[in-house]
Scaffold this motif. Structure first.
Motif, PDB file in Angstrom:
ATOM      1  N   VAL A  95       0.825  -1.205   0.000  1.00 42.21           N
ATOM      2  CA  VAL A  95       0.000   0.000   0.000  1.00 42.21           C
ATOM      3  C   VAL A  95       0.861   1.258   0.000  1.00 42.21           C
ATOM      4  CG1 VAL A  95      -1.771   1.270   1.271  1.00 42.21           C
ATOM      5  CG2 VAL A  95      -1.874  -1.225   1.157  1.00 42.21           C
ATOM      6  N   GLY A  96       1.907   1.251   0.839  1.00 38.34           N
ATOM      7  CA  GLY A  96       2.829   2.386   0.861  1.00 38.34           C
ATOM      8  C   GLY A  96       2.335   3.596   1.626  1.00 38.34           C
ATOM      9  N   TYR A  97       1.376   3.408   2.544  1.00 42.48           N
ATOM     10  CA  TYR A  97       0.848   4.547   3.299  1.00 42.48           C
ATOM     11  C   TYR A  97       1.756   4.947   4.461  1.00 42.48           C
ATOM     12  CZ  TYR A  97      -3.687   3.906   0.932  1.00 42.48           C
ATOM     13  OH  TYR A  97      -4.696   3.800   0.011  1.00 42.48           O
ATOM     14  N   ASP A  98       2.553   3.999   4.970  1.00 43.59           N
ATOM     15  CA  ASP A  98       3.385   4.253   6.156  1.00 43.59           C
ATOM     16  C   ASP A  98       2.553   4.860   7.285  1.00 43.59           C
ATOM     17  OD1 ASP A  98       5.584   3.280   4.802  1.00 43.59           O
ATOM     18  OD2 ASP A  98       6.345   5.256   4.236  1.00 43.59           O
ATOM     19  N   CYS A  99       1.362   4.291   7.507  1.00 47.42           N
ATOM     20  CA  CYS A  99       0.422   4.884   8.470  1.00 47.42           C
ATOM     21  C   CYS A  99       0.742   4.499   9.908  1.00 47.42           C
ATOM     22  CB  CYS A  99      -1.003   4.476   8.123  1.00 47.42           C
ATOM     23  SG  CYS A  99      -1.340   2.711   8.355  1.00 47.42           S
ATOM     24  N   GLY A 100       1.445   3.383  10.116  1.00 47.10           N
ATOM     25  CA  GLY A 100       1.794   2.956  11.461  1.00 47.10           C
ATOM     26  C   GLY A 100       0.717   2.175  12.183  1.00 47.10           C
ATOM     27  N   ALA A 101      -0.438   1.961  11.549  1.00 46.83           N
ATOM     28  CA  ALA A 101      -1.536   1.266  12.230  1.00 46.83           C
ATOM     29  C   ALA A 101      -1.192  -0.184  12.545  1.00 46.83           C
ATOM     30  CB  ALA A 101      -2.802   1.328  11.377  1.00 46.83           C
ATOM     31  N   CYS A 102      -0.266  -0.774  11.803  1.00 42.88           N
ATOM     32  CA  CYS A 102       0.132  -2.163  12.039  1.00 42.88           C
ATOM     33  C   CYS A 102       1.084  -2.292  13.215  1.00 42.88           C
ATOM     34  CB  CYS A 102       0.790  -2.728  10.785  1.00 42.88           C
ATOM     35  SG  CYS A 102       2.302  -1.847  10.315  1.00 42.88           S
ATOM     36  N   GLY A 103       1.599  -1.164  13.712  1.00 43.54           N
ATOM     37  CA  GLY A 103       2.564  -1.197  14.801  1.00 43.54           C
ATOM     38  C   GLY A 103       3.979  -0.886  14.366  1.00 43.54           C
ATOM     39  N   PHE A 104       4.203  -0.769  13.064  1.00 36.58           N
ATOM     40  CA  PHE A 104       5.520  -0.426  12.532  1.00 36.58           C
ATOM     41  C   PHE A 104       5.457   0.968  11.908  1.00 36.58           C
ATOM     42  CE2 PHE A 104       5.218  -4.999  12.601  1.00 36.58           C
ATOM     43  CZ  PHE A 104       6.455  -5.409  13.076  1.00 36.58           C
ATOM     44  N   ASP A 105       6.570   1.668  11.945  1.00 38.28           N
ATOM     45  CA  ASP A 105       6.583   3.038  11.437  1.00 38.28           C
ATOM     46  C   ASP A 105       6.379   3.098   9.928  1.00 38.28           C
ATOM     47  OD1 ASP A 105       6.946   4.100  13.953  1.00 38.28           O
ATOM     48  OD2 ASP A 105       9.141   4.104  13.807  1.00 38.28           O
ATOM     49  N   THR A 106       6.908   2.109   9.212  1.00 32.93           N
ATOM     50  CA  THR A 106       6.814   2.121   7.753  1.00 32.93           C
ATOM     51  C   THR A 106       6.375   0.759   7.244  1.00 32.93           C
ATOM     52  OG1 THR A 106       9.111   1.422   7.394  1.00 32.93           O
ATOM     53  CG2 THR A 106       8.697   3.805   7.631  1.00 32.93           C
ATOM     54  N   GLY A 127      -0.490 -12.827  11.840  1.00 29.03           N
ATOM     55  CA  GLY A 127       0.043 -11.484  11.773  1.00 29.03           C
ATOM     56  C   GLY A 127       1.544 -11.439  11.612  1.00 29.03           C
ATOM     57  N   PRO A 128       2.064 -10.210  11.511  1.00 24.08           N
ATOM     58  CA  PRO A 128       1.303  -8.960  11.536  1.00 24.08           C
ATOM     59  C   PRO A 128       0.493  -8.777  10.257  1.00 24.08           C
ATOM     60  CG  PRO A 128       3.583  -8.503  10.985  1.00 24.08           C
ATOM     61  CD  PRO A 128       3.513  -9.970  11.314  1.00 24.08           C
ATOM     62  N   CYS A 129      -0.581  -8.005  10.360  1.00 24.82           N
ATOM     63  CA  CYS A 129      -1.466  -7.784   9.218  1.00 24.82           C
ATOM     64  C   CYS A 129      -1.483  -6.301   8.854  1.00 24.82           C
ATOM     65  CB  CYS A 129      -2.894  -8.220   9.533  1.00 24.82           C
ATOM     66  SG  CYS A 129      -3.083  -9.976   9.893  1.00 24.82           S
ATOM     67  N   CYS A 130      -1.465  -6.031   7.562  1.00 24.27           N
ATOM     68  CA  CYS A 130      -1.678  -4.665   7.090  1.00 24.27           C
ATOM     69  C   CYS A 130      -3.129  -4.292   7.380  1.00 24.27           C
ATOM     70  CB  CYS A 130      -1.392  -4.567   5.592  1.00 24.27           C
ATOM     71  SG  CYS A 130      -1.865  -2.970   4.866  1.00 24.27           S
ATOM     72  N   ILE A 131      -3.334  -3.234   8.142  1.00 26.03           N
ATOM     73  CA  ILE A 131      -4.685  -2.871   8.564  1.00 26.03           C
ATOM     74  C   ILE A 131      -5.563  -2.504   7.371  1.00 26.03           C
ATOM     75  CG2 ILE A 131      -6.044  -1.295   9.974  1.00 26.03           C
ATOM     76  CD1 ILE A 131      -4.314  -3.335  11.515  1.00 26.03           C
ATOM     77  N   TRP A 132      -5.011  -1.772   6.407  1.00 22.74           N
ATOM     78  CA  TRP A 132      -5.812  -1.356   5.254  1.00 22.74           C
ATOM     79  C   TRP A 132      -6.238  -2.558   4.416  1.00 22.74           C
ATOM     80  CZ3 TRP A 132      -7.758   3.336   5.147  1.00 22.74           C
ATOM     81  CH2 TRP A 132      -7.127   4.337   5.884  1.00 22.74           C
TER      82      TRP A 132
END
Length: 289
Positions: A95-106, A127-132
């Motif tokens: 996805v490339g959002y780097d949103c951090g919702a998965c627990g990782f910064d990027t 997991g871990p799972c990409c939230i999006w």
């Protein structure tokens, strides 16, 4: 022209409805457009390897045992549902959002961790799972369920049958699989309307109480406060109370748990090979050289 047994035609029609549910899963509107949905429909005796893996995990995962019990009952009655498996690889982020919702910064850190840490066996969402991507995957599952409802078939998405199928490589290349039993269409599976006579035949009251007490955090616990009370009797608010306490497993309990897991894994190895042979026979997999 012809005469047809209405009940039998309804049961046979579950496959056609499962196809429509699969189409809905693939055509669902997504947010990212980056999730590859994979589906597989299992019918008749081909459901047995999945069912037997669910039964094998019953000791370490009671919900799998409960779902397996009712699937086994439907199978023995000749009313086995068509099982739609919906899967996706959620352990890779493109996805490339780097949103951090998965627990990782990027997303890059997320992907690196996922590559270096293989998932454990018997986990529904590996997991871990990409939230999006998880949201998009859930949308596809919801569309499939809604399609079954539109055809007046009660349905319930399952982590248990999906987990068993994922262990057996159905569909292949998925970190997460959920199962959607389509049918029986003539009468509901018993986890929907739970007729008393069926439950009374399968369980005693004490068995049911023990089963549900294993899920006190979800079903039975009161507002904790300083002394969490468990609703383990009819007038649960009266003293003496059943209270929740945290205690360490005994060595004997740990050993038994490991034995149960080991027995389940041994059966999985056998059933995995059986399922691969069924997939080859169905033309879903090429024979290995």
């Amino acid at each position: 022209m012809g005469l047809y047994d209405g009940r039998q035609t309804i049961i046979e029609n579950t496959l056609e409805i499962a196809k429509l549910c699969a189409q809905a899963a693939h055509k669902a509107s997504h947010i990212t457009g980056r999730v590859e949905i994979k589906t597989m429909i299992v019918t008749g005796e081909d459901i047995l390897p999945i069912l037997e893996v669910m039964e094998a995990f019953a000791q370490v995962m009671p919900p799998a045992g409960g779902d397996a019990m009712f699937l086994r009952l439907a199978y023995d009655q000749g009313r086995v549902p068509a099982l739609l498996l919906i899967g996706a690889d959620l352990r890779h982020s493109n996805v490339g959002y780097d949103c951090g919702a998965c627990g990782f910064d990027t997303c890059r850190e997320f992907n690196q961790y996922a590559r270096e840490n293989p998932p454990a066996l018997g986990v529904i969402y590996q997991g871990p799972c990409c939230i999006w991507k998880t949201i998009d995957y859930s949308i596809s599952c919801s569309w499939a369920c809604a399609t079954a409802w539109q055809h007046n078939i009660t349905n319930r998405i399952q982590g248990t049958s999906g987990m068993a199928a994922q262990i057996l490589g159905c569909p292949e290349g998925c970190s997460t699989v959920l199962g959607l039993p389509i049918g029986p269409a003539d009468e509901d599976l018993y986890w929907y309307n739970r007729p008393g006579e069926v439950f009374n035949e399968l369980f005693s009251y004490e068995d049911m109480m023990r089963f549900f007490l294993n899920f006190i955090c979800a079903y039975w616990e009161t507002f904790p406060g300083a002394k969490p009370i468990v609703k383990a009797k009819d007038r649960w608010w009266e003293e003496p109370h059943y209270v929740l306490r945290v205690q360490e497993d005994s060595p004997e309990e740990v050993e038994k748990f490991h034995q149960d897991v080991g027995n389940a894994i041994q059966l999985v190895v056998t059933k995995y090979q059986e399922m691969q042979e069924r997939k080859i026979k169905a033309g879903l997999k090429k024979p290995e050289d």
